[in-house]
Design a protein around this motif. Structure first.
Motif, short mmCIF file in Angstrom:
data_model
loop_
_atom_site.label_atom_id
_atom_site.label_comp_id
_atom_site.label_asym_id
_atom_site.label_seq_id
_atom_site.Cartn_x
_atom_site.Cartn_y
_atom_site.Cartn_z
N GLY A 1 -11.33 40.43 -17.87
CA GLY A 1 -11.55 40.52 -19.31
C GLY A 1 -12.96 40.14 -19.72
O GLY A 1 -13.43 40.48 -20.80
N SER A 2 -13.65 39.43 -18.86
CA SER A 2 -15.03 39.04 -19.16
C SER A 2 -16.02 40.14 -18.76
O SER A 2 -17.22 39.92 -18.74
CB SER A 2 -15.36 37.74 -18.43
OG SER A 2 -14.49 36.72 -18.89
N VAL B 1 -1.79 36.89 -10.99
CA VAL B 1 -3.23 36.93 -10.68
C VAL B 1 -3.70 35.54 -10.27
O VAL B 1 -4.50 35.38 -9.34
CB VAL B 1 -4.04 37.42 -11.90
CG1 VAL B 1 -5.50 37.60 -11.54
CG2 VAL B 1 -3.48 38.72 -12.43
N LYS C 1 -5.79 34.15 -6.91
CA LYS C 1 -7.04 33.39 -7.05
C LYS C 1 -6.97 32.10 -6.23
O LYS C 1 -7.90 31.74 -5.53
CB LYS C 1 -7.27 32.99 -8.51
CG LYS C 1 -7.85 34.04 -9.41
CD LYS C 1 -8.17 33.39 -10.77
CE LYS C 1 -8.62 34.38 -11.82
NZ LYS C 1 -8.91 33.78 -13.11
N GLU D 1 -1.86 43.68 -16.88
CA GLU D 1 -1.89 42.23 -16.73
C GLU D 1 -0.95 41.61 -17.78
O GLU D 1 -0.41 40.53 -17.57
CB GLU D 1 -3.32 41.70 -16.90
CG GLU D 1 -3.55 40.35 -16.25
CD GLU D 1 -5.02 39.98 -16.12
OE1 GLU D 1 -5.62 40.27 -15.08
OE2 GLU D 1 -5.57 39.39 -17.07
N THR E 1 -14.04 30.92 -12.10
CA THR E 1 -13.76 32.15 -11.35
C THR E 1 -14.79 32.32 -10.23
O THR E 1 -16.00 32.41 -10.50
CB THR E 1 -13.76 33.36 -12.31
OG1 THR E 1 -12.83 33.07 -13.36
CG2 THR E 1 -13.38 34.64 -11.62
N SER F 1 -17.42 33.59 -18.61
CA SER F 1 -16.22 33.17 -17.90
C SER F 1 -15.46 32.18 -18.76
O SER F 1 -15.97 31.10 -19.06
CB SER F 1 -16.58 32.51 -16.56
OG SER F 1 -15.39 32.08 -15.92
N LYS F 2 -14.27 32.57 -19.16
CA LYS F 2 -13.49 31.68 -20.03
C LYS F 2 -13.29 30.33 -19.34
O LYS F 2 -13.46 29.29 -19.95
CB LYS F 2 -12.16 32.34 -20.38
CG LYS F 2 -11.35 31.55 -21.36
CD LYS F 2 -10.12 32.28 -21.82
CE LYS F 2 -9.23 31.33 -22.60
NZ LYS F 2 -7.94 31.89 -22.92
N THR F 3 -12.95 30.38 -18.07
CA THR F 3 -12.66 29.13 -17.36
C THR F 3 -13.89 28.50 -16.73
O THR F 3 -13.96 27.30 -16.51
CB THR F 3 -11.67 29.42 -16.22
OG1 THR F 3 -12.24 30.48 -15.41
CG2 THR F 3 -10.33 29.84 -16.72
#
Ligand code: F6P
Length: 513
Positions: free
Chosen positions: A147-148, A482, A486, A344, A202, A197-199
């Motif tokens: 999504g990024s 997902v 990861k 997703e 990644t 990157s939301k988190t």
């Protein structure tokens, strides 16, 4: 405030649909036109710059009514209200799903970030914000994945006609050769890097960001990072540790899912490339579609109707896939984008009550542009054994004045939907040329590919995805499958995974040699 937890397959509308399906599943679409009064009126929706014709479907008026009953019985209206009210509908992550708020004004947090996005893009386009040596920024590189990446790339390409001149680039996969090739053609003095990157955990994105940072420091220096690196994240600490200046960190609220994030700070590259006015139009178009979705009766509600048709084919005809065919080369990445948005989201098999579902959930999404696709896989769609429900997306007007080419494009679009439905018999010529037809399609005709209409188109699919998840009683906004991939990858990388299955372990050893 959670979404209703109702098993759709136990409802009376679903049971009636099973019976109705048995009655009509062999009917030819052309017979529906003969036998149903005003089919085209009932099976089409005109809205703003959109026209949806869904008459070419293996769906009778009776079934359509039963499908709208299914909306009632599953409390769809209530669920839509909860979605737009920002209720915590992503229960497994305890989050709201409120990306729709990014395209409204009224939320201070949203407005503050939007102002920042628009200011940065204006300053770059107006040469107020320059590179470390005082030169104008000419290239912008988005480093992010999933999504990024998919939304920003799809939209910048779709709207490249509206470009203000700055060239967009994307680094998503971890592929050293690809990144190196791109860096070789970039000038660090005139390139802006956006780490999305939301988190900010990644692996792919962090690895690529570190590589790019090392390249930049090697060619310039650490001190100049503040002119050339922006980060977009929900993580406050990690971007600072990476070396991004606080004024260059833009937030992604936790109530915005990665795959629906292009409307906020993740859309920064879009705003830089097409300019702030066009970015605002994109948001406006999405908001208009949201209003249509919230307020229209189900049978005249574009996202709802598309969702019902999808559920019908997936669950009753047992079609496994849906194709998206835009007749516009700039929309080449739309199928990829929708693959993530849809698969997703609705690729789940446990319902909201925690039980294994006894029906089909999200379909497989795929596609390509017309007319290219006609010369690739349409043979199977016409004469193969599978039924592939297809969305054809066409535009009334081209961007530049060349009506001849637009006519060719649109004649092909019309020919396909007609041929798929009607087929053709060649008496006396032999069986191989015969085409049965009866293959379903939706035609989505839009005035022109512009920011406003693209915003509406994307929101149309987002709201379709929501509707499918809502009716099928699944959680559409987490992605635990997902996440498993990861975490295993990370353990393997750190050599901490000692319980791999025999086959994977064997290949791991092979790759080490
Ligand atoms: O693919 C899974 C996913 O979590 C997506 O939902 C997300 O868009 C992508 O990974 C990237 O995550 P992040 O933005 O945190 O780097």
């Amino acid at each position: 405030m959670a979404l209703a937890k109702i098993n759709p397959s136990k409802l009376s509308s679903w049971k009636k649909l099973v019976q109705q399906f048995d009655k009509e599943c062999d009917h030819h679409i052309s017979d529906f036109f003969k036998n149903e009064d005003k089919r085209l009126d009932k099976f089409s929706i005109s809205w703003n710059n959109f026209y949806l014709d869904f008459s070419k479907n293996r769906l009778s008026n009776t079934s359509l009514k039963l499908l709208t009953n299914l909306c009632e019985e599953t409390n769809l209206k209530n669920n839509i209200d909860k979605y737009f009210d920002g209720a915590v509908i992503n229960e497994t992550e305890n989050r709201a799903v409120h990306h729709t708020a990014l395209r409204t004004s009224g939320n201070n947090e949203v407005n503050k970030t939007l102002k920042k996005i628009l200011n940065i893009s204006d300053d770059i386009n107006n040469s107020k914000r320059l590179g470390y040596s005082g030169k104008k920024i000419t290239d912008v590189v988005n480093i992010g994945i999933g999504g990024s990446h998919l939304g920003p790339e799809m939209v910048t390409e779709a709207l490249s006609y509206y470009s203000k001149g700055i060239k967009p680039h994307f680094i998503s996969n971890v592929d050293h050769d690809f990144t190196l090739k791109l860096l070789k053609k970039l000038n660090p003095e005139t390139t802006l890097f956006i780490i999305v990157s939301k988190t900010f955990t990644t692996i792919e994105t962090l690895e690529n960001a570190n590589k790019v940072k090392a390249w930049f420091v090697e060619h310039v220096d650490e001190h100049s990072i503040k002119y050339h690196f922006i980060s977009i994240s929900n993580n406050i600490v990690a971007p600072k540790d990476f070396g991004i200046s606080p004024e260059n960190i833009l937030p992604i609220p936790d109530w915005v899912g990665g795959r629906f994030s292009l409307w906020g700070s993740v859309g920064l590259i879009i705003s830089i490339v097409i300019g702030s006015k066009n970015f605002k139009d994109l948001l406006k178009g999405a908001n208009k579609m949201d209003i249509h979705f919230k307020n229209s009766p189900f049978e005249k509600n574009i996202p709802v109707v598309l969702a019902l048709i999808s559920i019908w084919y997936n669950n009753f005809f047992k079609c496994e896939t849906e194709a998206i065919i835009p007749y516009n080369q700039f929309l080449a990445k739309l199928p990829d984008y929708l693959q993530q948005a849809s698969m997703e989201s609705n690729g789940k098999s446990i319902d909201r009550a925690g039980k294994k579902v006894d029906y089909e959930t999200g379909p497989i999404i795929w596609g390509s542009t017309g007319t290219n696709a006609q010369h690739a896989f349409f043979q199977l769609m016409h004469q193969g054994t599978k039924i592939i429900p297809t969305d054809f997306i066409a535009f009334k007007n081209s961007l530049n004045d060349d009506s001849d080419q637009q006519k060719i494009l649109n004649s092909n679009f019309l020919a396909q939907t007609n041929a798929l439905m009607m087929g053709k018999k060649y008496p006396g010529v032999g069986i191989h040329k015969n085409i049965d037809g009866n293959k379903p399609s939706n035609s989505i005709v839009i005035n022109k590919l512009n920011p406003l209409n693209l915003g509406s188109l994307i929101a149309m699919y987002e709201n379709k995805i929501f509707t499918i998840g809502s009716i099928l009683n699944i959680f559409s906004y987490d992605q635990w499958g997902v996440e498993l991939g990861k975490s295993i990858a990370s353990e393997i990388l750190k050599d901490k995974k000692d319980d791999l299955d025999e086959s994977t372990e064997m290949i791991r050893q092979l790759l080490k040699r």
